[in-house]
Design a protein around this motif. Sequence first.
Motif, short mmCIF file in Angstrom:
data_model
loop_
_atom_site.label_atom_id
_atom_site.label_comp_id
_atom_site.label_asym_id
_atom_site.label_seq_id
_atom_site.Cartn_x
_atom_site.Cartn_y
_atom_site.Cartn_z
N UNK A 167 1.00 -1.20 0.01
CA UNK A 167 0.04 -0.02 0.00
C UNK A 167 0.81 1.25 -0.03
N UNK A 168 1.81 1.38 0.66
CA UNK A 168 2.78 2.39 0.78
C UNK A 168 3.32 2.80 -0.57
N UNK A 169 3.97 1.43 -0.98
CA UNK A 169 4.71 1.58 -2.37
C UNK A 169 3.68 2.26 -3.37
N UNK A 170 2.32 1.73 -3.49
CA UNK A 170 1.47 2.18 -4.20
C UNK A 170 1.16 3.51 -4.12
N UNK A 171 1.01 3.89 -2.94
CA UNK A 171 0.74 5.44 -2.61
C UNK A 171 1.79 6.28 -3.21
N UNK A 172 3.11 5.82 -3.19
CA UNK A 172 4.25 6.83 -3.56
C UNK A 172 4.30 6.79 -5.02
N UNK A 173 3.96 5.36 -5.47
CA UNK A 173 4.02 5.31 -6.87
C UNK A 173 2.85 6.20 -7.55
N UNK A 174 1.68 6.10 -7.01
CA UNK A 174 0.61 6.97 -7.54
C UNK A 174 0.48 8.53 -7.36
N UNK A 175 1.65 9.03 -6.35
CA UNK A 175 1.68 10.49 -6.24
C UNK A 175 2.81 10.97 -7.08
N UNK A 176 4.08 10.29 -6.70
CA UNK A 176 5.27 11.03 -7.23
C UNK A 176 5.79 10.09 -8.48
N UNK A 177 5.08 8.88 -8.57
CA UNK A 177 5.59 8.08 -9.45
C UNK A 177 6.73 7.34 -9.04
#
Lengths: 422, 913
Positions: free
Chosen positions: B325-335
């Motif tokens: 979830x955290x990786x996905x969060x960063x992926x979706x916000x900053x790429x």
Amino acid sequence: MPKTEIKEHIVMRNRDIENIRDLDVYLANGGYAMAKQALTSMTPAAIIDEVKKSGLRGRGGAGFPTGVKWSFVPKELNPKYLVVNADESEPGTFNNHEIIDENPHQLLEGIVISAFAIGANVAYIYIRGEFAYGARFLEQKIAEARERGLIGKNLFGSGYDVEIYVHRGAGAYICGEETALLESLEGKIGQPRLKPPFPAVAGLYAKPTVVNNVETLTNVPRIIEKGADWFRSFGTEKSPGTKAVSISGHVKNPGNYEIPLGITIREFIFDWAGGMRDPNLPLKFIIPGGASSNWLTEEHLDLPMTWDDMAAAGTMLGSGAMVVLDTSVPVVRAALKVDEFFKHESCGKCSPCREGTHFLVKVWERIDEGHGRVGDIELLADVGKQMLGKCFCPLGDSSVSAVNSAIKFFRPELDAAIDAQH
Amino acid sequence: MPDMVTLTIDGQTVSVPKGTLVVEAARQVENLIPVFCYHPKMAPVGMCRMCVVKVGTPKMDPATRQPVVDADGKSVIAMMPRLQTACTTPVSEGMVVVTQDSEVEHAQRGVLEALLTSHPLDCPVCDKGGECPLQNLTMGWGPGKTRFDYNDKVHFEKPVPLGDLIYLDRERCILCARCVRFQDEIAGDPVLGFYNRGRAWHIISQSDPEFDSKFSGNTTDICPVGALTSADFRFKARVWELQPIPTVCNHCSVGCNMTFDTRSNDIKRVMPRENDAVNEIWLCDRGRFGHHFNTSKQRLTTPLVRKAGKLQEATWEEALSIVAQQLDGIRSTTGGKAIGGLAGTSLANEDLYAFQRFFRETLGSANIDHRSGSALDLPLDDAGAQYGIRSGTDLSTLGKGTVVLVFGADPEEEAPVHLLRIRGINTRGGSVITLNGRPTKLDSIAKHALRYKYGSESAILAALLKPLLDSTPADGKRATLRGFNDLVAALKGFNLDEQASGISADKLNTVAELINSAENLVIFYGRDALTAGASVPAGLANLLVMTRKAGATNSGLISLLKGANARGALDLGVRPDRGPNYAALSNAGLDAKQMLSAAREGKLKALYVAGVDPVGDNPAAAESLKKLGLLVVQELFLTETAKLADVVLPVLSVAEREGTYTNAERRVQRFRQAIRPTINARPDWQILQALANQLVSEAVLSAAGGDKSRKQTRREEDKARVRSEWTYASPAEILMDIQANVAGYKGVSYASLQGPTGQWGRQANENYYFDGTSYQNTGGLGVQLPAAVETSSIQTLQPFSVSTPASVADRPWTLVGATFLYDDGALLTDTDLLNNRKAKAVVALNPVDADKLGVKNGERVTVSSGRGSLSLPVHRTKLAPEGVVVVPVGVNNVGLVSVVEGGATPVAIRREA
């Protein structure tokens, strides 16, 4: 038959000329003239040729023709070394000792000539560690000769250098075996090397090396001086020259004798050494060529003392160490003593010798102590058979000589020693 | 084809190459002549006398020098009067050998009886029992009972330690000298010897510390009795209860084949598995004894998640979903570019491939590296793959005609078994040249042992290349060399400054000539070379090209990289600048150093670390990592980095799973699962697969929030990147993927790694202790990958330039960080046996220099560079050349990392008051 007379001594010239150990005396009697002649007017090939013609055979025991040994050294490999085997440690041998102590310069001159002949600039005298006096004495003699320009650089203006170093052994019989000697000289544990390569090709520091006995080299100056034909006027066709022989045991006059090769054992014992010590105790057996040789008995007294005749009789002239024993000696005790020596001196490198000598001693001991068992003689013979020819070097074989000789000549006495307990 | 010689052994005709020993010829026809002292890897000595046989040769007529023939026209055979040792007798034409008759058996029985008169017969408590040549040969050849019935065996004090690792039981010793000869001939550490004589003859250690060799464990394998046993295995198990599982050593880049011998799910010992192309039958002591980390109590046993500032135990589901979830969060916000990944060199190929897929495909990030971002990192080495040793090369067969150039490397410390192999090439007639900044053990056997001054490496290479360029004719040959003119230009006007480089131009001309005329050229290079600038590996590659040996049989580079699988990491694209198989990338990502800077600046939000310890390597990295939004550590141990992590995921060790490694010679080799895991850990690839699948799953996507259309777009993007959901059931399937997608690995599969097995003449009927207790290789010899240059027709010279380091007036000394075999690395955790041998935290200083500074052993000095300084006690040693100070890499509390600038570093030294 009257005692064969010897015209003059070849190697034990100290018996002819008093104080020949002193350099001045030696020089006054033609000393180092042959070294000069050899280095300034002879080629190495000519020296080797003369020695070959003389038929000089190695005096250390094997009797290998010296000139032939020298010619095995490959010319193109350098440096080369001459190593003088002065380890004289065969029980009963003490003739090199006399040459070193009484006629050292003839040995040194022989070394200079021989080193030149084989192309070595360095010679090492590997001397038995116990000969502390001899070692110091030789060093002193070398220093004297060097001072007079007889050893060292540019000898006699020939441009040829030779240095001679004395190295004391550390008290191991096996270091008389030439490859063990080389190991020891290199500072390693004294144990025989696998052959080939032979020392002539890869010896000291893996360089071409000739290892000669003290007496062998002491002959060389006289051969150069008087020629091969003169040398051959002593001894026999195949065993020319004389041999310094040490005789000990139950004879009247034990000591060193320089005999012409080819006289019989009978003549040597009875005419030269004065016969048996106690007229009531006749000869029992002879250990003719050091503790490693097979024994002889009365029936062999007319055997000529040459390499080939002794070999044909199943024994050897060896290093010239005859031990004569009379009937006061129990065979078991004699064999035990001989084998204890070999057990003590076994280097440990190969299994049959390391353990076999120990095994033999244990069995001899129990027979000697009166605890012999039925079958012990067969056991000794069988263990001996498992050792003879199966060991790394001749030391193991040597320990079997006493076993086989005792069984061959004195089986009834051995059986009696065992039966007495049963 | 060498000259063949035909002989008969017990009536069987056999043809073998000239020079073969009778004992080896007999093996070829499955006739086992018993031996103790003979060992096929060492020169024969003929000491034990066990192999005595009857030998005869055709009788020659001395006059005609022709063989004498009998009435039937057959050669008359003259039997030698004595039995001969089969181990020292070379074959000859027409020889007749009899190995089985009453005379031979009688003699052999005698030898065994002799050996047993001094042997304690304590087999029931002897570690060798069950794999003991003395037991076996006694059963086969010995007397049923001894005639030596004395209570008079040789007695010595029961085992005495020969150093920390090996125990010597002198009573059991049969004095075959195998151990002494191994140390003298093969290891080149003549630290064992004999003392006394006769029955009292025994082995001693001649070194201080005792048995000072990195290869001592091998003597316990080749000891034909239980005289030498290892401190690690003594009294641990009976050998027949052990189950040997094939594995590959993961301590360095040699990739030695070995086994974990297990019982009751525990590793009892490590043994070599024969593989002539890798380690023959040897192991170094680190590999042999350094297995305890696998079963260490300090291992991580369950996932940890940071809650209320503390790491607390968690379930896998919980830990993985937090990470996803955290990786996905960063992926979706900053790429993806805000996420970085480090995966270390002790990970398997399958893990590394999965790792880069996870980053490039799942996360859309190119920020991957296999290094830790410290100043001691090695540069990325491509030359070792492009110009690597040609596939099919077997160093154990090389000798005469081969030149080994060791440039800026200390194989004894960096890859010990390579030292044995280089020594072997030398023994077989090859030549060794060492070109190093400091002395190494190989210097003693080197034909030319040359010492350059640090900083002059490229100039040395220029001086080697120049004569080769000059002698290349201006015909078509130059045209086939791409980059020839550039190299000519780079060397225009070059003249070696002999003073500055420390080596004369004449000497280097001689070396250039030697390598040019060599039939085969093998070049080893290590840390010193790798850290001396890009022109060094390039220059070494150019040497190969200019001597026409690039891609040639038995020639090429061997790069001694740090870590068991550094080559795998480079091959599979665990690096920011290239993808798998060295594929160029349009957009390079951040390397480890850049990731740490980006983290410090707040640009990098998440770091995923697998098997790397940036904080352990450089404590200063902690500051960067503390700035991250997410730090995930996938590890065996709670490393310094893991202590800072948000989520820690425990992994299985090499003993608990399977996989493959690619060694320095680019041989892919397989390791198997030896023990059943008893902890709640998973293999690296499985963790990555679980995360990859969660990151494309609906659950994660929907939990990510945001408006529907954006979610839809993202899912499309993910689908484009992710070929499909990951469904690897085993590492074998990942390797299938690798071989399909990575050109260099084409054809490499678990099936191909499995074969062929069985090598240098172990016979089916053979008592397998003939050459010691190393195992026959039943697990496969691996597959050696081709070097890039092998498959290209045009050879390219690498860009090369000569650099001259500017001298720094107030920093006249050179600081060198050196690799030592025994360091404080995590793989030596719980291997306490090696503690005393670990490199000490000291500055090695030449005694001349130490006198100049007025420092004694143990006194402290401060060493300062432009970056920082360290303070350590001094160790006076000639292993540091004058003007050079050596400090160990990978040793705790050294502070080297804050002082070095790349490779050799100009420093000032000050004696502390």
